[in-house]
Each structure stands twice: as C-alpha cells, then as structure tokens.
Design a protein around this motif. Sequence first.
Motif, PDB file in Angstrom:
ATOM      1  N   ALA A   1       0.841  -1.207   0.000  1.00  0.00           N
ATOM      2  CA  ALA A   1       0.000   0.000   0.000  1.00  0.00           C
ATOM      3  C   ALA A   1       0.864   1.240   0.000  1.00  0.00           C
ATOM      4  CB  ALA A   1      -0.939  -0.011   1.200  1.00  0.00           C
ATOM      5  N   TRP A   2       1.777   1.313  -0.948  1.00  0.00           N
ATOM      6  CA  TRP A   2       2.752   2.408  -1.005  1.00  0.00           C
ATOM      7  C   TRP A   2       3.414   2.365  -2.366  1.00  0.00           C
ATOM      8  CZ3 TRP A   2       8.193   3.625  -0.526  1.00  0.00           C
ATOM      9  CH2 TRP A   2       8.466   4.848   0.094  1.00  0.00           C
ATOM     10  N   ASP A   3       3.837   3.521  -2.854  1.00  0.00           N
ATOM     11  CA  ASP A   3       4.529   3.582  -4.136  1.00  0.00           C
ATOM     12  C   ASP A   3       5.602   4.650  -4.046  1.00  0.00           C
ATOM     13  OD1 ASP A   3       5.248   2.935  -6.645  1.00  0.00           O
ATOM     14  OD2 ASP A   3       3.343   3.402  -7.602  1.00  0.00           O
ATOM     15  N   TYR A   4       6.616   4.502  -4.895  1.00  0.00           N
ATOM     16  CA  TYR A   4       7.793   5.365  -4.793  1.00  0.00           C
ATOM     17  C   TYR A   4       8.293   5.728  -6.181  1.00  0.00           C
ATOM     18  CZ  TYR A   4      12.638   6.769  -3.873  1.00  0.00           C
ATOM     19  OH  TYR A   4      13.822   7.457  -3.840  1.00  0.00           O
ATOM     20  N   ASP A   5       8.588   7.022  -6.360  1.00  0.00           N
ATOM     21  CA  ASP A   5       9.159   7.509  -7.604  1.00  0.00           C
ATOM     22  C   ASP A   5      10.556   8.032  -7.305  1.00  0.00           C
ATOM     23  OD1 ASP A   5       9.774   8.600 -10.058  1.00  0.00           O
ATOM     24  OD2 ASP A   5       8.648  10.431  -9.701  1.00  0.00           O
TER      25      ASP A   5
ATOM     26  N   ARG B   1       4.154   7.976  -2.083  1.00  0.00           N
ATOM     27  CA  ARG B   1       2.738   8.106  -1.777  1.00  0.00           C
ATOM     28  C   ARG B   1       2.262   6.808  -1.144  1.00  0.00           C
ATOM     29  NH1 ARG B   1      -0.229   7.079  -7.655  1.00  0.00           N
ATOM     30  NH2 ARG B   1       0.856   5.152  -8.109  1.00  0.00           N
ATOM     31  N   GLY B   2       1.223   6.882  -0.317  1.00  0.00           N
ATOM     32  CA  GLY B   2       0.646   5.672   0.221  1.00  0.00           C
ATOM     33  C   GLY B   2       0.579   5.649   1.727  1.00  0.00           C
ATOM     34  N   PHE B   3       0.179   4.487   2.261  1.00  0.00           N
ATOM     35  CA  PHE B   3       0.019   4.310   3.700  1.00  0.00           C
ATOM     36  C   PHE B   3       1.344   4.005   4.383  1.00  0.00           C
ATOM     37  CE2 PHE B   3      -4.130   3.221   1.868  1.00  0.00           C
ATOM     38  CZ  PHE B   3      -4.952   4.035   2.617  1.00  0.00           C
ATOM     39  N   GLY B   4       2.291   3.446   3.677  1.00  0.00           N
ATOM     40  CA  GLY B   4       3.585   3.122   4.255  1.00  0.00           C
ATOM     41  C   GLY B   4       4.233   1.970   3.524  1.00  0.00           C
ATOM     42  N   PRO B   5       5.571   1.956   3.451  1.00  0.00           N
ATOM     43  CA  PRO B   5       6.255   0.886   2.701  1.00  0.00           C
ATOM     44  C   PRO B   5       6.184  -0.477   3.364  1.00  0.00           C
ATOM     45  CG  PRO B   5       7.838   2.273   3.839  1.00  0.00           C
ATOM     46  CD  PRO B   5       6.502   2.922   4.036  1.00  0.00           C
ATOM     47  N   ASP B   6       5.737  -0.541   4.618  1.00  0.00           N
ATOM     48  CA  ASP B   6       5.677  -1.816   5.330  1.00  0.00           C
ATOM     49  C   ASP B   6       4.261  -2.389   5.419  1.00  0.00           C
ATOM     50  OD1 ASP B   6       8.504  -1.789   6.127  1.00  0.00           O
ATOM     51  OD2 ASP B   6       7.924  -0.058   7.327  1.00  0.00           O
ATOM     52  N   ILE B   7       3.281  -1.711   4.821  1.00  0.00           N
ATOM     53  CA  ILE B   7       1.892  -2.165   4.865  1.00  0.00           C
ATOM     54  C   ILE B   7       1.594  -2.974   3.606  1.00  0.00           C
ATOM     55  CG2 ILE B   7      -0.511  -1.479   5.088  1.00  0.00           C
ATOM     56  CD1 ILE B   7       1.264  -0.867   7.511  1.00  0.00           C
ATOM     57  N   VAL B   8       1.222  -4.233   3.788  1.00  0.00           N
ATOM     58  CA  VAL B   8       0.949  -5.142   2.674  1.00  0.00           C
ATOM     59  C   VAL B   8      -0.468  -5.677   2.817  1.00  0.00           C
ATOM     60  CG1 VAL B   8       1.631  -7.283   1.521  1.00  0.00           C
ATOM     61  CG2 VAL B   8       3.374  -5.776   2.482  1.00  0.00           C
ATOM     62  N   VAL B   9      -1.209  -5.648   1.701  1.00  0.00           N
ATOM     63  CA  VAL B   9      -2.585  -6.142   1.669  1.00  0.00           C
ATOM     64  C   VAL B   9      -2.604  -7.474   0.928  1.00  0.00           C
ATOM     65  CG1 VAL B   9      -4.958  -5.660   0.967  1.00  0.00           C
ATOM     66  CG2 VAL B   9      -3.470  -3.784   1.709  1.00  0.00           C
ATOM     67  N   ALA B  10      -3.216  -8.468   1.545  1.00  0.00           N
ATOM     68  CA  ALA B  10      -3.308  -9.808   0.953  1.00  0.00           C
ATOM     69  C   ALA B  10      -4.758 -10.127   0.633  1.00  0.00           C
ATOM     70  CB  ALA B  10      -2.736 -10.853   1.902  1.00  0.00           C
ATOM     71  N   GLY B  11      -5.003 -10.633  -0.574  1.00  0.00           N
ATOM     72  CA  GLY B  11      -6.313 -11.120  -0.963  1.00  0.00           C
ATOM     73  C   GLY B  11      -6.358 -12.638  -0.867  1.00  0.00           C
ATOM     74  N   TYR B  12      -7.532 -13.176  -0.529  1.00  0.00           N
ATOM     75  CA  TYR B  12      -7.667 -14.613  -0.286  1.00  0.00           C
ATOM     76  C   TYR B  12      -8.680 -15.228  -1.245  1.00  0.00           C
ATOM     77  CZ  TYR B  12      -5.010 -14.090   4.042  1.00  0.00           C
ATOM     78  OH  TYR B  12      -4.024 -13.847   4.960  1.00  0.00           O
ATOM     79  N   SER B  13      -8.639 -16.541  -1.316  1.00  0.00           N
ATOM     80  CA  SER B  13      -9.516 -17.252  -2.242  1.00  0.00           C
ATOM     81  C   SER B  13     -10.973 -17.248  -1.786  1.00  0.00           C
ATOM     82  CB  SER B  13      -9.039 -18.704  -2.396  1.00  0.00           C
ATOM     83  OG  SER B  13      -9.028 -19.374  -1.140  1.00  0.00           O
ATOM     84  N   ASP B  14     -11.246 -16.933  -0.526  1.00  0.00           N
ATOM     85  CA  ASP B  14     -12.627 -16.867  -0.049  1.00  0.00           C
ATOM     86  C   ASP B  14     -13.212 -15.460  -0.131  1.00  0.00           C
ATOM     87  OD1 ASP B  14     -11.166 -15.649   1.904  1.00  0.00           O
ATOM     88  OD2 ASP B  14     -11.911 -16.871   3.570  1.00  0.00           O
TER      89      ASP B  14
END
Length: 530
Positions: free
Chosen positions: A338-342, A354-367
């Motif tokens: 949840a972060w991007d860097y130029d 830009r973003g919430f932070g370089p250490d914040i990761v969002v995972a999507g699941y099969s359910d």
Amino acid sequence: SVSGGMSNLESSRKMPGGTDPDHLQDNENEMPLRRIASDYMSLLRSGSSPGSKTPASTIASKPAPGSDQFKIEYILPKSTFFEWKRDAFGGIDDDTMKLDNLSPEGAVHAYRERRNMNMHEMSRRIGERYAILAPKPPQPKEQAGLFLDEEVNAAAEATSTARKQELGLRQSALLINEGFDRTSMLKFHPYEDALVVASGSDGISVWDLNASARGSTFKNQNPKGSRMTSTHWINEMSTSLFLVGSDDGSVRIWDGLLENNGKVSTELPSLCSAFFAAPDLVAGTRGSGLVTEWQPFSGKLMAGGNCESVYCWDLGSEQRVSTFERKSNACITTLTTAWDYDPYGQVFASEGYRGFGPDIVVAGYSDGCMKVFDIRVKSPLSNMSPADNFSARRSGRRRTPPTEFAEHKSWIVDTSFTNFGGRNEIISGSVGGEVKAWDLRLSSSLRTLEVQRSPLTALATHSKIPMIASGSHAQFIKVLTLDGDALQVMRYHEKKSGHRIGPVSCLEFHPHKPLLAAGATDCHIGIYSP
C-alpha cells in the motif's frame, strides 16, 4: 661605500626560498619540471641522477651483462590539484570516477539514466493529462443560483469526455507465441519496449514490441508437475533481472534478457540466483501456488500463496526478515504493497512517495477476504472488536484502523494500490465480477462497481491513468474508469479479421504508457494502444 652597497644588494638577492639558481641547486629534493633525452643520457654517463645528487639507478635500471644500454624512466611531477578540488566539492566515489561517458561502462550508465528520466517525465505528463478522470469525492447537494459552478462543471465534463475519447484503445499488434498453448502471465519492462510472456508450465519468451518479434525463448527449469505462478522485473532501472516464482515454492532470477543498449537479447539468459521463498509449498497442489510482491524501494520480496505462512525476504542480504501466519484456511491469491515510490520525485509529491507506508501489505484470499500485514511487527495484525473501538473512542485513545475486510464473496483476482486525486486507495476485484475501492482507514469499501456478470478471470489497474481493464472466459475485454464509466468492450482481434478473442487469462498495463497487453488460453497476445 659603493662596494659595501653592492655587497648588501647581492645578499638581498639570495633570500631563502627565492628563485635564485643557487638556491635551487642547493635543494636536493627539488625535481626539474622537464628533461629531454639528451640530458638524461649525459647524466647517466656521468653517473648522477637528474635534479639531485642521488645515484642514477633511481631513474634507470642497471645495464644487462655485456650491454651498455640503459632503460630510461621519464619522471614527471604529479599534481594534487584534482584531489584538492574533489575534496572541496564534497568528494567523488571511485565508481563514479570510473564511469567515463566515453568508456563502454560509462556509455551504458549514461544511456540508462537518460532513459529513466525521459520515461518518468513522460509518465508525469500522462498522469497530469488524465488526472481529471480520477474518481470524484462525494459532493454536497447542489444549491440553486450557483451559475458559476454549473459553468465550471460543464467545462470539466467536456474535458473529461475528451480525455475518455483519447483513451479509445486499438489493437496495435497481435503476437503469435508459437509453441505455447496458453498465456498465464505478462510483464512489460517499465523502461524498454520489451514484454515477457509466461506459459502455464515452464516456457518463457521475450518479445520486442517495436518489431513485434520474439527475441528469445527459454525454460524456467521447473520440476515435473509444477507451474509458474508469479513473475516480476527487478532492478529494472539498471541491470534488469527477471524473477519467476513457481508453485513448488522456488524463486529463480534470470539475467541477460536484455542487452546493454536496451534491445531484447536473442541469446539464452543465465540463471544468477535461486532459492525457496516458501519452503512449505507443495508442487501440483490445487490453489494459487506461489504469490509474490516485489518492493524495489526496499529490496524486499513478500512470498505467500497456497502455504501456511507469509514470508518476507531481504534480497540484498539474502535473508528471511520475518514470517507471518496466513490466518485463514483459504489460500492467498494476491499481495500488494500500500505504497509507491518515484525515485525521481516527478510523478508524485516532492518527496517522491505516496501511500500508507512501505511496510503495509494487503493480501487477498480465495474466499474473498482481504487482510492487512505490517512487516515491521512479529505477529499478524488483527481487528479490534466494535466494543473495543467504542471504549477507545470514549477514553480518547486513537482508533485502531481495520485489518480485515470481507465484502467480496469469491476468489480475489487482483489487488492494486492507487493514489488518483491524492486519495490512497486499494482496488480489488473478485471472480464474481465486483470491483471495489478501499480506504484502509475505513471498515467498508468506498465504491463498488458491477463490472460484468460473467466470471471475472483477469483484472489490471493502470498506475498513472484512472482506468481498469477486466477480462472474462466469455471472450471479451472491458475497459472502464474507476468511476464505472465503460470506455469500450473488445471481442475480436482487429489484426486478424473475424477472429474472436480467446478466453482471457491475464491482462497487464504498462507502468508508464497507455498500453495494454492481453493473453488468453491460446497462443495469441493482443497489444492495445490509443
């Protein structure tokens, strides 16, 4: 007297440190600025060294037995002017000093710097041009009598309509990947006109988009029964490497896909590294396989998928940084930072990120569930109960943001981070045909788009233009804005009259250009551009 005056005058001419010849002759360490060969030979014959009283052997080697030939060594004074000025201007590292623009290494370095700068400048201009298509925030009810606002809104609507018409995509090329029965993944190189095509099992091909020609084809060397499930370009701003993850948990990094001048290489690449990013994965197991997320700004690789844990690797030190429990019986299907860097600070704010932070990761699941991980902590994040949040508000403590979202009811096909209009959002899409926009600080989604009724099998979000593309097994591709306005639907290959698009298996937008690649369950790959 006159003689006394002359004596005083002569003594004044011979001041210490002056320029009198006698003074120079008395200084044994002073070296003459220039000598010619005849001077050296005469000095050597006399047995003395030039400019001092030291033996001649200090500037000439001894003659060989039976020979009177001397090897002459020309000694010139060495200036310290460059070192002095280098220190005065803050110093220059040795690697930079070696990168002379006229040397082969320096020419490659200069080409890459110029290429990267030009691409980021073009990306900035594209982002500014289509910024008007960003999702609109909720507006208060219109008030009567605001004729000026109506005129401004009409002008903005006209501009928005014009920009949407500019984004009408046409099939600019049709690549036929002979020898491969399907396409499972596509990856544009961010700075070169190259596209990597991965098949479902073991084959990889690299295409030159300018010539619409295949440069090289090679095998990922997967064991029998395994398949490739994740790909990334890494180190793409300098020496480009290509990372391939397989459902047996292994990661292989290939070098040599591109030449130093940016052209697609026709030679076979070399394997420069390999390791097991998810050791507990079993090849051939039904599910998502190995899912990875590459963070170029930190050099970290997140790895998860159809395994019990999520792993964070530091590729610089080649060590595993942390491990998280999956926290679900369902397998992980997507990972997004949840972060991007130029690095040039041109596309985003002046800080370049830009973003919430370089250490914040969002995972999507099969359910259909989505969870948030923070790689700085040793344990996975968890939601606070409504009662805990209520007591936190009453006591004045900071409210804890949610870390689990469960609005989707089917397999998460893709998640991506966007910052259009200055709003940090996560875009997610599920097989059920729903696309949702999330603010990670809120417990519910911001918007829900009913993209299609047929199963959604592929989804791509452009990082600089507010638009998405969805694909279906019903053999069509749909392009629309993040507000849900449909731009177009593509069902046939324009470069092959009457030929229907196959069941769509993957979609990929170029990171900086308005360019879309579409793969299907056949050997055809469509390239679309305005």
